[in-house]
Design a protein around this motif. Structure first.
Motif, PDB file in Angstrom:
ATOM      1  N   GLU A  32       0.964  -1.212  -0.062  1.00  0.00           N
ATOM      2  CA  GLU A  32       0.019   0.059   0.057  1.00  0.00           C
ATOM      3  C   GLU A  32       0.792   1.166  -0.204  1.00  0.00           C
ATOM      4  OE1 GLU A  32      -0.810   0.259   4.691  1.00  0.00           O
ATOM      5  OE2 GLU A  32      -1.956  -1.082   3.599  1.00  0.00           O
ATOM      6  N   ASP A  33       0.472   2.395  -0.297  1.00  0.00           N
ATOM      7  CA  ASP A  33       1.059   3.750  -0.327  1.00  0.00           C
ATOM      8  C   ASP A  33       1.608   3.945   1.177  1.00  0.00           C
ATOM      9  OD1 ASP A  33       0.547   4.206  -2.848  1.00  0.00           O
ATOM     10  OD2 ASP A  33      -0.763   5.706  -2.416  1.00  0.00           O
TER      11      ASP A  33
ATOM     12  N   ALA B 164       4.087 -18.145  -0.814  1.00  0.00           N
ATOM     13  CA  ALA B 164       3.045 -18.492  -1.273  1.00  0.00           C
ATOM     14  C   ALA B 164       2.236 -17.624  -2.029  1.00  0.00           C
ATOM     15  CB  ALA B 164       2.048 -19.138   0.071  1.00  0.00           C
ATOM     16  N   GLY B 165       2.587 -16.428  -2.120  1.00  0.00           N
ATOM     17  CA  GLY B 165       1.985 -15.398  -3.140  1.00  0.00           C
ATOM     18  C   GLY B 165       0.936 -14.546  -2.360  1.00  0.00           C
ATOM     19  N   HIS B 166       1.018 -14.296  -1.358  1.00  0.00           N
ATOM     20  CA  HIS B 166      -0.028 -13.210  -0.693  1.00  0.00           C
ATOM     21  C   HIS B 166      -0.179 -11.862  -1.467  1.00  0.00           C
ATOM     22  CE1 HIS B 166      -2.619 -11.343   2.194  1.00  0.00           C
ATOM     23  NE2 HIS B 166      -2.846 -12.526   2.843  1.00  0.00           N
ATOM     24  N   PRO B 167      -1.370 -11.569  -1.730  1.00  0.00           N
ATOM     25  CA  PRO B 167      -1.432 -10.372  -2.466  1.00  0.00           C
ATOM     26  C   PRO B 167      -1.020  -8.991  -1.567  1.00  0.00           C
ATOM     27  CG  PRO B 167      -3.513 -11.284  -2.114  1.00  0.00           C
ATOM     28  CD  PRO B 167      -2.563 -12.245  -1.599  1.00  0.00           C
ATOM     29  N   SER B 168      -0.842  -9.326  -0.382  1.00  0.00           N
ATOM     30  CA  SER B 168      -0.748  -7.950   0.690  1.00  0.00           C
ATOM     31  C   SER B 168       0.623  -7.571   0.764  1.00  0.00           C
ATOM     32  CB  SER B 168      -1.167  -8.506   1.976  1.00  0.00           C
ATOM     33  OG  SER B 168      -2.759  -8.435   2.037  1.00  0.00           O
ATOM     34  N   TYR B 169       1.659  -8.008   0.088  1.00  0.00           N
ATOM     35  CA  TYR B 169       2.996  -7.877   0.078  1.00  0.00           C
ATOM     36  C   TYR B 169       3.543  -7.638  -1.130  1.00  0.00           C
ATOM     37  CZ  TYR B 169       2.379  -9.575   4.863  1.00  0.00           C
ATOM     38  OH  TYR B 169       1.669  -9.504   6.101  1.00  0.00           O
ATOM     39  N   GLU B 170       4.388  -6.694  -1.308  1.00  0.00           N
ATOM     40  CA  GLU B 170       4.976  -6.162  -2.457  1.00  0.00           C
ATOM     41  C   GLU B 170       6.441  -6.386  -2.349  1.00  0.00           C
ATOM     42  OE1 GLU B 170       4.025  -2.412  -4.127  1.00  0.00           O
ATOM     43  OE2 GLU B 170       6.039  -2.724  -5.644  1.00  0.00           O
ATOM     44  N   VAL B 171       7.141  -7.405  -3.266  1.00  0.00           N
ATOM     45  CA  VAL B 171       8.503  -7.588  -3.203  1.00  0.00           C
ATOM     46  C   VAL B 171       9.052  -6.507  -3.993  1.00  0.00           C
ATOM     47  CG1 VAL B 171      10.234  -9.280  -4.025  1.00  0.00           C
ATOM     48  CG2 VAL B 171       8.059 -10.223  -3.385  1.00  0.00           C
TER      49      VAL B 171
END
Lengths: 405, 305
Positions: free
Chosen positions: B15-16, B53-60
């Protein structure tokens, strides 16, 4: 007050209809009274939020929708031995005293504009009569509407210590140019210690405007359960109400709907606790997709004399698209402090953490969503006693899910 | 043989102005190995698991997550592949990662009403088999893929109707029963709704059961031991050991406590602090940690740094 005037309907229409059906005088008078009352009656209550009337029933063009003398349908009315499942006309011939006593005893024909219109103009219907101590499973009433309009009336009477489980369903058959209108009134009377489960499956085509009011009365230790499934129609106003008049009486009002494209559902579930030791459980679950809209109103009204009341209400709407809209209003009116009650309503989307959990088990997004939606309806489906209703509603849900883009 | 490899993994909340959580994690887990990932609350252990596992809440924001699969890993899929393959997991959806053999046991599993365990698990197993075929075909070129498409998808416009799939109902019942016995789970579980109304311990058992059914190459177990009584802890540990021994799964076990490590002995122990792995060792490290606590690690690390 309504300003609608019916060019297509007047006293002679009603007289002709009643005469063709060979009806007794009292019934004709009831119809004519209802017709007379039209100009003074309001349309059914609908939810209003600031700047918005969710369902505008007064705006429909009844003049072009209503064609009572052209009514055409196919109807199956089946039931097991020991219970009478009759067409309304047969019932009037064979049990006039019963019909005269019961007709309009649960729903006042002049409740609102649309009930009065339906009473004045109904041309078909079913009477289910369950004698004392008879248990009847699998009563089925199937209506296929083939005309522009169809006004239907249903009466279910369960005498003392009897039980009946029934399904009434509506579909549309032959195509008609332009829009159509279906109206159905259902009166259910459960006698002392009697049990009625009235299930309905409405799957009219999406040119049809649909108004249905189903009301039940439960006597001492009696129980009236409704299962109201709505999948079809362009617009539906469907109200289900139970009056708990007997000591220890009960009701479950279970609702399920699935709206897609530009469908509009306006669903009400209401219970009136009017005696001691009564119990009500209201559960409605709906899915809306595409540009469809839904509005729900639930009312639990606990009267002054309703000591030791238990009353529960839950409504959940699941939105599958960003364009769909929903509103829900659960209301609890308590006039007796000796009450245990709860009420809740939610409107939301498919849970993201549920989706991630399923994805992490290799299940692709689409399959995961479909499973969650089918699972969402399970608490409602589990209440249904008639297999045909449960299986067919499940299939309708699956077909809708499969046809999504 | 499979190897999960995390290189210099940096991540923040998606998120921002999202908080930075991982600051360069390096880790390698191969088939048959047991790794323990330990660290205080908020050090980034669970985030590491979710990102794998690919959780959408985190950005690599930097680094990579790779899965190397040796060619022997595909033999059971009936696909012949000439070379070992390396997948960049960050390019794949969660279900594709799972199909390749990544499994995440959740610290807080979702409760899903209306979906029975047996239906869910069979759907998952069939989805995994189907997705694997697709992934390997994509990799092997168009010609094979078309052939398989014709064979496989005529009757199933939807991705995996519950009534269809490679593993049928009867066959699956058998499989499920065997795995449940192994974990000492009551067979009634099969007809219950997924995690709905399960106790904390039952949920954890269920996570291990799911791993036993899906037979992952690498399983990340996020606090599988928390909230378990001793009997359940043993059942869960038996399940994990069976995964390693019978399936050859590599295990990355996230835990706060030494307790489970008495039953599932780690080959490697990694200690995480503030989004990085700061200390590594063998099973003795976990014992030392139990005695001395995280302050010891903190002092040790920051003094030498």
């Amino acid at each position: 007050m309504s300003t609608q005037v019916h060019a297509s309907v007047d006293e002679s229409t009603v007289r002709q209809l009643s005469e063709e059906l060979g009806e007794p005088e009292w019934l004709l008078e009831t119809r004519l009274d209802a017709l007379d009352a039209l100009e003074d009656l309001d349309f059914p209550d609908v939810i209003q939020t600031p700047g918005r009337l969710w369902t505008d029933l007064a705006d429909l063009d009844y003049d072009s929708l209503v064609d009572p003398l052209g009514a055409a349908e196919e109807k199956d009315q089946v039931g097991p031995d020991g219970v009478e499942v009759l067409s309304f006309t047969e019932a009037v011939d064979e049990h006039e005293a019963l019909i005269r006593e019961r007709f309009g005893s649960v729903i006042d024909p002049q409740t609102n504009y649309l009930t009065a219109l339906s009473t004045a103009l109904f041309s078909t219907g079913t009477v289910v009569y369950v004698p004392e101590r008879v248990d009847a499973e699998d009563v089925k009433v199937r209506t296929t509407m083939n005309s522009r309009s169809l006004f239907n009336y249903t009466l279910v009477v369960a005498e003392e210590s009897s039980s009946v489980r029934l399904l009434e369903r509506q579909e549309t058959g032959e195509d008609v140019d332009g829009d159509r209108y279906y109206s159905g009134l259902v009166e259910v009377a459960a006698g002392e210690n009697a049990y009625v489960q009235y299930g309905s499956l409405q799957n009219l085509d999406q040119t049809t405007y649909n108004y249905q009011l189903k009301e039940g009365v439960a006597d001492t230790y009696g129980q009236v359960d409704f299962i109201d499934c709505n999948a079809g129609s362009r617009l539906s106003k469907s109200s289900v109400e139970t009056h708990l008049r007997g000591d220890g009486s009960e009701t479950k009002i279970v609702g399920a709907f699935y709206g897609h494209e530009d469908q509009h559902f306006d669903i009400d579930a209401r219970v009136w606790h009017r005696n001691e030791n009564t119990t009500a459980d209201l559960v409605t679950r709906g899915v809306i997709d595409d540009e469809s809209r839904s509005v729900y109103e639930g009312v639990q009204d606990v009267g002054r004399d309703a000591w030791n009341t238990s009353s529960y209400q839950r409504e959940n709407t699941l939105m599958l698209s960003d364009e769909s809209e929903a509103d829900a209003s659960p209301k609890l009116i308590i006039n007796n402090h000796d009450t245990e009650a709860s009420h809740s309503a939610t409107v939301g989307q498919v849970d993201e953490s549920d989706m991630f959990y399923m994805g992490s088990r290799a299940i692709p997004e689409r399959t995961a969503k479909n499973m969650l939606v089918e699972g969402f309806y399970v608490p409602v489906l589990e209440e249904i006693a008639v297999d045909e209703l449960r299986d067919d509603f499940e299939r309708l849900v699956r077909d809708r899910l499969d046809s999504r883009d | 043989m499979a190897t999960l490899e995390l290189n210099n993994l940096h991540a923040e909340v998606a998120e921002d102005g999202g908080e930075t959580i991982l600051r360069g994690v390096d880790l390698e887990v191969s088939s048959g190995e047991i790794h323990a990932l330990m660290g205080p609350n908020g050090s980034g252990k669970s985030t590491t698991a979710k990102i794998i596992a690919g959780h959408p809440s985190y950005e690599v924001t930097d680094g990579e997550v790779l899965l190397h699969l040796d060619k022997d890993e595909f033999e059971t899929d009936g696909v012949e592949i000439d070379d070992d393959l390396t997948w960049d997991l960050l390019d794949l959806e969660p279900n594709e990662r799972a199909a390749l053999g990544i499994f995440l046991a959740f610290q807080y599993p979702a409760e899903i009403e209306g979906v029975t365990m047996v239906n869910f698990l069979r759907t998952a197993l069939n989805a995994k088999l189907e997705e694997r075929e697709e992934l390997f075909e994509d990799d092997e070129g168009e010609a094979d893929a078309e052939e398989e498409d014709d064979a496989g998808y005529d009757t199933s416009p939807m991705e995996g109707d519950v009534d269809e799939g490679e593993v049928g109902v009867a066959e699956f019942q058998q499989l499920l029963q065997e795995k449940m016995e192994l974990l000492d789970m009551d067979e009634k579980f099969a007809q219950r709704y997924l995690n709905a109304g399960f106790s904390g311990g039952e949920k954890k058992q269920n996570e291990v059961l799911q791993a036993a059914i899906l037979e992952p190459s690498v399983a990340v177990l996020d606090e599988i031991d928390s909230g378990l009584d001793i009997d359940r802890l043993q059942d869960v540990a038996n399940g994990i050991n069976a995964l390693r021994e019978e399936v050859g799964t590599g295990v990355l076990q996230i835990t706060h406590y030494q307790r489970i490590l008495d039953y599932v002995e780690p080959d490697y122990v990694h200690i995480m602090l503030d989004g990085e792995i700061v200390k590594e060792g063998d099973a003795d490290l976990a014992k030392q940690l139990e005695e001395k606590g995280y302050d010891w690690v903190r002092e040790d690390v920051y003094e030498t740094a």
